[in-house]
Design a protein around this motif. Structure first.
Motif, PDB file in Angstrom:
ATOM      1  N   SER A 248       0.822  -1.212   0.000  1.00 34.96           N
ATOM      2  CA  SER A 248       0.000   0.000   0.000  1.00 34.96           C
ATOM      3  C   SER A 248       0.855   1.260   0.000  1.00 34.96           C
ATOM      4  CB  SER A 248      -0.938   0.003   1.214  1.00 34.96           C
ATOM      5  OG  SER A 248      -1.842  -1.060   1.134  1.00 34.96           O
ATOM      6  N   GLU A 249       1.907   1.297   0.826  1.00 32.90           N
ATOM      7  CA  GLU A 249       2.723   2.509   0.907  1.00 32.90           C
ATOM      8  C   GLU A 249       3.523   2.723  -0.370  1.00 32.90           C
ATOM      9  OE1 GLU A 249       5.027   2.705   4.442  1.00 32.90           O
ATOM     10  OE2 GLU A 249       3.293   3.119   5.710  1.00 32.90           O
ATOM     11  N   VAL A 250       4.013   1.639  -0.963  1.00 34.81           N
ATOM     12  CA  VAL A 250       4.723   1.788  -2.237  1.00 34.81           C
ATOM     13  C   VAL A 250       3.781   2.308  -3.314  1.00 34.81           C
ATOM     14  CG1 VAL A 250       5.862   0.525  -4.094  1.00 34.81           C
ATOM     15  CG2 VAL A 250       6.495   0.080  -1.719  1.00 34.81           C
ATOM     16  N   LEU A 251       2.581   1.720  -3.378  1.00 36.61           N
ATOM     17  CA  LEU A 251       1.608   2.172  -4.378  1.00 36.61           C
ATOM     18  C   LEU A 251       1.182   3.613  -4.127  1.00 36.61           C
ATOM     19  CD1 LEU A 251      -0.656  -0.990  -4.792  1.00 36.61           C
ATOM     20  CD2 LEU A 251       1.011  -0.088  -6.416  1.00 36.61           C
ATOM     21  N   GLU A 252       0.986   3.978  -2.853  1.00 34.91           N
ATOM     22  CA  GLU A 252       0.592   5.346  -2.535  1.00 34.91           C
ATOM     23  C   GLU A 252       1.678   6.338  -2.938  1.00 34.91           C
ATOM     24  OE1 GLU A 252      -0.445   5.547   1.554  1.00 34.91           O
ATOM     25  OE2 GLU A 252      -2.317   4.430   1.318  1.00 34.91           O
ATOM     26  N   ASN A 253       2.941   5.990  -2.676  1.00 36.71           N
ATOM     27  CA  ASN A 253       4.039   6.881  -3.071  1.00 36.71           C
ATOM     28  C   ASN A 253       4.112   7.028  -4.582  1.00 36.71           C
ATOM     29  OD1 ASN A 253       5.075   7.668  -0.574  1.00 36.71           O
ATOM     30  ND2 ASN A 253       6.243   5.781  -0.344  1.00 36.71           N
ATOM     31  N   LEU A 254       3.909   5.917  -5.292  1.00 37.60           N
ATOM     32  CA  LEU A 254       3.920   5.998  -6.752  1.00 37.60           C
ATOM     33  C   LEU A 254       2.772   6.856  -7.270  1.00 37.60           C
ATOM     34  CD1 LEU A 254       4.813   2.319  -7.725  1.00 37.60           C
ATOM     35  CD2 LEU A 254       6.270   4.329  -7.975  1.00 37.60           C
ATOM     36  N   LEU A 255       1.596   6.659  -6.690  1.00 39.58           N
ATOM     37  CA  LEU A 255       0.428   7.409  -7.146  1.00 39.58           C
ATOM     38  C   LEU A 255       0.541   8.890  -6.831  1.00 39.58           C
ATOM     39  CD1 LEU A 255      -2.535   5.000  -6.272  1.00 39.58           C
ATOM     40  CD2 LEU A 255      -1.758   5.675  -8.555  1.00 39.58           C
ATOM     41  N   GLU A 256       0.944   9.209  -5.583  1.00 34.48           N
ATOM     42  CA  GLU A 256       0.966  10.621  -5.199  1.00 34.48           C
ATOM     43  C   GLU A 256       2.057  11.401  -5.915  1.00 34.48           C
ATOM     44  OE1 GLU A 256       3.703  10.609  -1.111  1.00 34.48           O
ATOM     45  OE2 GLU A 256       1.530  10.710  -0.975  1.00 34.48           O
ATOM     46  N   ASN A 257       3.031  10.688  -6.504  1.00 35.45           N
ATOM     47  CA  ASN A 257       4.058  11.381  -7.270  1.00 35.45           C
ATOM     48  C   ASN A 257       3.834  11.303  -8.774  1.00 35.45           C
ATOM     49  OD1 ASN A 257       6.363  12.324  -5.356  1.00 35.45           O
ATOM     50  ND2 ASN A 257       5.813  10.317  -4.597  1.00 35.45           N
ATOM     51  N   SER A 258       3.041  10.342  -9.227  1.00 38.53           N
ATOM     52  CA  SER A 258       2.774  10.231 -10.659  1.00 38.53           C
ATOM     53  C   SER A 258       1.488  10.944 -11.073  1.00 38.53           C
ATOM     54  CB  SER A 258       2.695   8.756 -11.071  1.00 38.53           C
ATOM     55  OG  SER A 258       1.659   8.090 -10.382  1.00 38.53           O
ATOM     56  N   LEU A 259       0.485  10.956 -10.192  1.00 36.42           N
ATOM     57  CA  LEU A 259      -0.781  11.602 -10.541  1.00 36.42           C
ATOM     58  C   LEU A 259      -0.624  13.092 -10.845  1.00 36.42           C
ATOM     59  CD1 LEU A 259      -3.466   9.936  -8.232  1.00 36.42           C
ATOM     60  CD2 LEU A 259      -3.298   9.824 -10.718  1.00 36.42           C
ATOM     61  N   PRO A 260       0.137  13.869 -10.037  1.00 34.41           N
ATOM     62  CA  PRO A 260       0.309  15.291 -10.392  1.00 34.41           C
ATOM     63  C   PRO A 260       0.915  15.480 -11.777  1.00 34.41           C
ATOM     64  CG  PRO A 260       1.032  14.901  -8.145  1.00 34.41           C
ATOM     65  CD  PRO A 260       0.770  13.560  -8.744  1.00 34.41           C
TER      66      PRO A 260
END
Length: 658
Positions: free
Chosen positions: A432-444
């Motif tokens: 979850s934390e790896v996916l969250e870090n990827l999402l919060e940095n790729s979505l912007p």
């Protein structure tokens, strides 16, 4: 400074104007020309930049312009006490850590006053033109607000200061050698208090995580032989004491930072919410009513008491509504998911079930956030920070606490399935934390790329029959405009992106603390994740988002109480885990070992509350400085008051003699 030794203007605010205003209306009364002229009349430095589909007015302010604006808005700045700013006495006021006179938050307030304070001071309406249409600038009305209401001005947002941004990128976001060290003073000067306090907390939390991470590795990997049964209780006691001490020493660091930044421990209405057109309506104390009462003290007291108790009743009603909604709606849903996850044997079906669950809870969260905001509007909160804290309590304790922990409680406390419990913890902490870090940095970046593509496509459609070269976004100000804002995922009215960052830390802390005895290795994963989080969050703020609006704060707010609550919960849950580990047969006999665990729980609860008084929250040197400054300020006020009284007395006596 440029090569000739002249100071280069730093543009810190951008105003976005529709481009059709420039193309069609080059005549008297043109909105852009009048707006630029008015900006220059109030002392601002203006630069106009043409973009693909809009025009951008970049605004900078010399120190003297900011100083006059600060005096006009009666900005309070510290000397040895908070005094109203006066430009002529600027040397008396304390400087910022970077040597400047005004902080970013203070400069932002001055910019807001300057650009929104341009009003029609004439006795007649002024005719303005835009896109072949005319409209009136009413007497006493703000020019910028008028243009915003007509859709001519699309947005006003803070600009990144490029030199400072690049310096922070080198010394902070890309500086991987310093694991937890951060230039906190520079962060405060660039982003404001609230962002700086978040990163100070994240850095200190990560530093303190090294001890339980090392201890967890030892407990997880080392075989203690006959002493193995004592390893987990010792680990549990150690991490509980660690957590209590950490938060006491964090409070000390918090006080030290405020003293270093010359910030009072009391703040008023958060400026970040009412600047740049952001408003919030809430119930005000009956001050205006009280003014009409004159000297009727009894009536005044009655109004204050009614207002106070009405606020308490409204908050109590809202809390009861939230709790009942959680029990009746969310709790059955979470328990049903946890039960299905337990009984299903196929990993593929479990994965599909989790995907459906994650999709559904997104709607639960959005609906809960909207309902919480509507409830908070009817509460008697003193300022925007109190309203934000109320939102944190309702949303975090309600929605996210249930979503994150109820399934784990189900596996741990009801089924005593430690294998599934560890599997869920690993899934939440690592995947979850790896996916969250990827999402919060790729979505912007994805949002920025889409807006950029859409802007260019619309421009091509507009110029369909006109020959032109390749269209691309080239100006820095337009690139910043296309970047997403640093906003909260749940609600933007009260919180910015720090809500999601603090939420991630709180959920992580709950996971590693409440189930520490089931998975001691979790602290090591959390420490590695937070080292990455410091740099990725810094990179996100400096490169992927618009520069956030500065917000006043003196602490991490309601989050500190949530962390403290999780410590108490962890004492109870880990005691229960130890009981079930040592009572695998389920006979519930109060044997010496089980009795020792129950006694240990009560002792740790006492220690948790006792350490709050053992370690003082405010450092002695901060308290001494505060007392000394207060004493000196009182002496100055007393002398000034005596001179005033003596002068009035002398004046009255001379009048009598005449």
């Amino acid at each position: 400074m440029n090569g000739n030794g002249e100071e280069v203007a730093v543009y810190e605010i951008a105003v976005v104007v529709s481009q059709s205003n420039v193309i069609k209306d080059k005549e008297i009364g043109d909105c852009l020309d009048i707006l630029v002229a008015e900006f220059r009349n109030v002392g601002l430095i203006v630069d106009i930049v043409s973009g693909v589909s809009d025009e951008f007015i970049k605004v900078a302010a010399p120190p003297v312009t900011l100083g006059r604006a600060a005096a006009e808005i009666q900005l309070k700045k510290p000397t040895r006490m908070d005094l109203q700013f006066e430009w002529e006495e600027m040397d008396a006021f304390l400087k910022q850590p970077d040597g400047s006179l005004f902080s970013w938050s203070e400069r932002f307030q001055c910019y807001h006053h300057l650009i929104y304070g341009i009003v029609n001071k004439s006795n007649l309406m002024i005719s303005l033109k835009y896109d072949g249409k005319e409209f009136c600038w009413e007497v006493g009305q703000s020019l910028l607000q008028t243009l915003e209401s007509k859709g001519i001005v699309k947005q006003v947002f803070p600009l990144h200061a490029e030199m400072k941004r690049k310096k922070l990128l080198r010394s902070w976001a890309l500086n991987w050698w310093d694991l937890t060290d951060q230039p906190i003073d520079e962060i405060y000067s660039y982003f404001g208090t609230k962002v700086a306090i978040y990163f100070a907390f994240l850095g200190k939390y990560t530093q303190w995580l090294f001890f339980p991470a090392a201890l967890g590795l030892i407990v997880q990997l080392v075989d203690f032989g006959s002493l193995q049964l004592l390893a987990l209780p010792v680990f549990f006691i150690s991490i509980t004491l660690w957590a209590v001490l950490f938060f006491q020493f964090w409070k000390r660091k918090n006080y030290a930072l405020l003293a270093r930044w010359q910030i009072n421990c009391t703040i008023g209405i958060g400026q970040g919410h009412k600047l740049l057109g952001m408003k919030w309506s809430y119930r005000q104390p009956p001050v205006e009513v009280i003014k009409t009462l004159g000297t009727d003290k009894a009536r005044e007291k009655e109004l204050y008491q009614r207002h106070e108790w009405l606020g308490h009743l409204m908050r109590f009603r809202n809390d009861v509504f939230v709790i009942l909604s959680i029990i009746c709606l969310q709790l059955p849903f979470e328990l049903a998911y946890a039960h299905l996850y337990e009984v299903i044997g196929s990993d593929i079906i479990k994965f599909g079930l989790t995907a459906i669950y994650l999709f559904v809870i997104q709607y639960f969260t959005q609906i809960g956030g909207k309902i919480s905001v509507k409830l908070i509007k009817n509460e008697n909160n003193e300022n925007s920070e109190n309203r934000a804290d109320s939102l944190v309590y309702k949303v975090v304790f309600g929605l996210y606490f249930m979503q994150s922990y109820i399934g784990i409680f189900y596996h741990a406390l009801l089924h005593r399935n430690f294998r599934t419990l560890r599997q869920v913890l690993i899934q939440r902490l690592i995947i979850s934390e790896v996916l969250e870090n990827l999402l919060e940095n790729s979505l912007p970046y994805m949002k920025y790329s889409y807006k950029k593509y859409k802007t260019i496509r619309n421009k091509k459609k507009h110029e369909n029959n006109k020959p032109s070269g390749k269209i691309h976004v080239s100006t820095r100000v337009e690139k910043e405009y296309l970047k997403p804002a640093y906003s909260a995922s749940i609600v933007e009215e009260l919180e910015d992106g720090l809500f999601d960052d603090f939420l991630e830390l709180a959920l992580q802390f709950g996971m590693i603390m409440m189930f520490a005895c089931a998975f001691p290795l979790a602290f090591a994963f959390a420490a590695v994740n937070n080292i990455m989080e410091i740099r990725t969050d810094a990179l996100k703020l400096l490169s992927m988002f618009k520069r956030p609006v500065p917000r006043d704060a003196v602490t991490i707010g309601a989050w500190i109480n949530i962390f403290q609550f999780l410590i108490v919960m962890s004492i109870c849950t880990n005691s229960a885990l130890l009981v079930w580990l040592y009572d695998q047969e389920g006979k519930w006999k109060i044997e010496p070992g089980l009795a020792a665990i129950l006694i240990m729980e009560h002792v740790l609860l006492l220690i948790k509350f006792g350490f709050s008084h053992f370690v003082p929250e405010e450092p002695a040197w901060v308290r001494a400085n505060r007392v000394r400054n207060a004493t000196q300020a009182q002496d100055v006020c007393s002398k000034q008051l005596l001179r005033t009284i003596s002068g009035e007395k002398t004046s009255n006596e001379s009048k009598k003699n005449e």
